[in-house]
Design a protein around this motif. Structure first.
Motif, PDB file in Angstrom:
ATOM      1  N   TRP A  47       1.832   2.821  -5.874  1.00 37.77           N
ATOM      2  CA  TRP A  47       0.933   2.737  -4.732  1.00 37.77           C
ATOM      3  C   TRP A  47       0.783   1.281  -4.296  1.00 37.77           C
ATOM      4  O   TRP A  47       0.037   0.505  -4.897  1.00 37.77           O
ATOM      5  N   HIS A  50      -0.622   1.072  -9.418  1.00 34.67           N
ATOM      6  CA  HIS A  50      -0.892   0.326  -8.208  1.00 34.67           C
ATOM      7  C   HIS A  50      -0.209  -1.027  -8.296  1.00 34.67           C
ATOM      8  O   HIS A  50       0.096  -1.522  -9.389  1.00 34.67           O
ATOM      9  N   TRP A 102      -6.709   3.192  -3.986  1.00 37.64           N
ATOM     10  CA  TRP A 102      -5.877   4.341  -4.348  1.00 37.64           C
ATOM     11  C   TRP A 102      -6.213   5.490  -3.396  1.00 37.64           C
ATOM     12  O   TRP A 102      -7.275   6.099  -3.512  1.00 37.64           O
TER      13      TRP A 102
END
Length: 359
Positions: free
Chosen positions: A286, A158, A143
């Motif tokens: 992400w 994520h 991250w």
């Protein structure tokens, strides 16, 4: 359970790299449980594949190389890759009687006595003369940190927690990351989301034509040079470029894969650039990759000043008892197979050299 069991080799991880290494140990005369043990912290067979999102079907997987000694044939390309590869790995473990122990979390690997290594887990401690570390990266999602990240009112997740495009219906999604996962997410999300925005640190490089053996060797060499220097490895994919297939071409033509440079900060409502540009968002996804899972090796002090473990082939330069497969240049399905074989060859040589000579 606090007792210590002795084996010649401990393999940590039962993904592609760990199973390949276990296969080569078995093939060259090592007996599971007596001479080696495979410890895997996952709940079932399949390595990281078992955690992939359902919409990642087997037909979308590129570059899945078969494990040594057993081909994966007849798989339905429409089935989730997690199911196909999970079943394949399970059959492989059974066929070669690898006796993987799971779920077992390795907490630390320490120096023992008599030149042995101690592998500490909640299920007990194993004492070994050599170690094959095949822990991959899935459990350590990366991250990045950006100013204002904690103020964002929407959702951040994520790739490791991506479950499919349906949950983003009607939402404005910013996808961060220029790898294969980022492009796959964008192409899946576009029909569901209210809007998508793609941002990457570097302009993406799309690769046309077949990825031949020469190109593969060149890519692996670039990654290998980093680990030789003790730098944290980059993925092989990061130097190969993105395959320009029909789906990607359609995404480029439609504008879904129009890329923006990396934003400078995150706001309560979205993301912003220094030039004044702003994009409102409900979600920031992400797709920024993973880092090697090697913290359990910290007691052995293998890391170099550059932050990585210096590796020659698969062997840790600082400790020839330690081999890392699926790390750096071997972090691909075909690379993991070759690395498993190389690691076992070196370990057999090491153990033979250490055998006591009869009087």
């Amino acid at each position: 359970m606090n007792h210590t069991r002795e084996v010649e080799v401990v393999v940590i991880g039962a993904g592609q790299a760990g199973l390949a290494a276990a296969h080569h140990l078995r093939r060259t005369g090592f007996e599971p449980e007596r001479d080696f043990v495979v410890l895997d912290h996952s709940p079932g067979p399949g390595g990281a594949w078992q955690f992939r999102w359902p919409s990642l079907t087997y037909g979308k997987v590129h570059g899945m190389h078969a494990l040594p000694g057993m081909e994966l044939t007849g798989a339905d390309p429409a089935r989730p890759s997690a199911e196909v590869i999970g079943e394949y790995f399970a059959a492989y473990e059974e066929t070669f009687d690898l006796r993987v122990r799971r779920p077992v979390d390795v907490r630390a690997v320490r120096e023992g006595t008599g030149g042995r290594l101690l592998v500490e887990t909640p299920a007990g401690t194993w004492s070994a003369r050599a170690l094959i570390n095949a822990t991959g990266t899935w459990d350590r999602p990366f991250w990045p940190r950006y100013p204002g990240q904690e103020t964002f009112r929407g959702r951040q997740l994520h790739t490791a927690r991506y479950a499919g495009p349906e949950e983003f219906a009607g939402q404005r999604v910013v996808v961060v990351g220029g790898g294969a996962s980022g492009t796959q997410h964008l192409l899946e999300l576009a029909p569901y989301a209210a809007a998508t925005t793609w941002v990457t640190r570097r302009p993406p490089v799309f690769r046309e034509g077949p990825f031949d053996a020469e190109a593969g060797r060149a890519a692996v060499a670039l990654v290998e040079e980093r680990v030789r220097q003790g730098l944290p490895p980059k993925s092989v994919v990061s130097v190969t470029g993105l395959p320009l297939n029909d789906a990607v071409r359609a995404g480029l033509e439609s504008g879904v894969l129009d890329r923006l440079p990396m934003f400078d900060r995150i706001t309560e409502e979205g993301v912003a650039w220094a030039d004044g540009r702003r994009v409102a968002a409900d979600v920031i996804l992400w797709a920024t990759g993973f880092r090697p899972v090697i913290d359990h090796l910290a007691p052995l002090r293998l890391r170099e000043a550059g932050g990585g473990i210096r590796v020659e082939g698969t062997r840790a330069v600082a400790d020839p008892r330690i081999h890392l497969v699926g790390y750096g240049p071997s972090a691909s399905t075909i690379g993991a197979n070759r690395a498993g074989r190389a690691a076992v060859r070196d370990i057999r040589r090491l153990l033979a050299e250490e055998e006591p000579v009869a009087a």
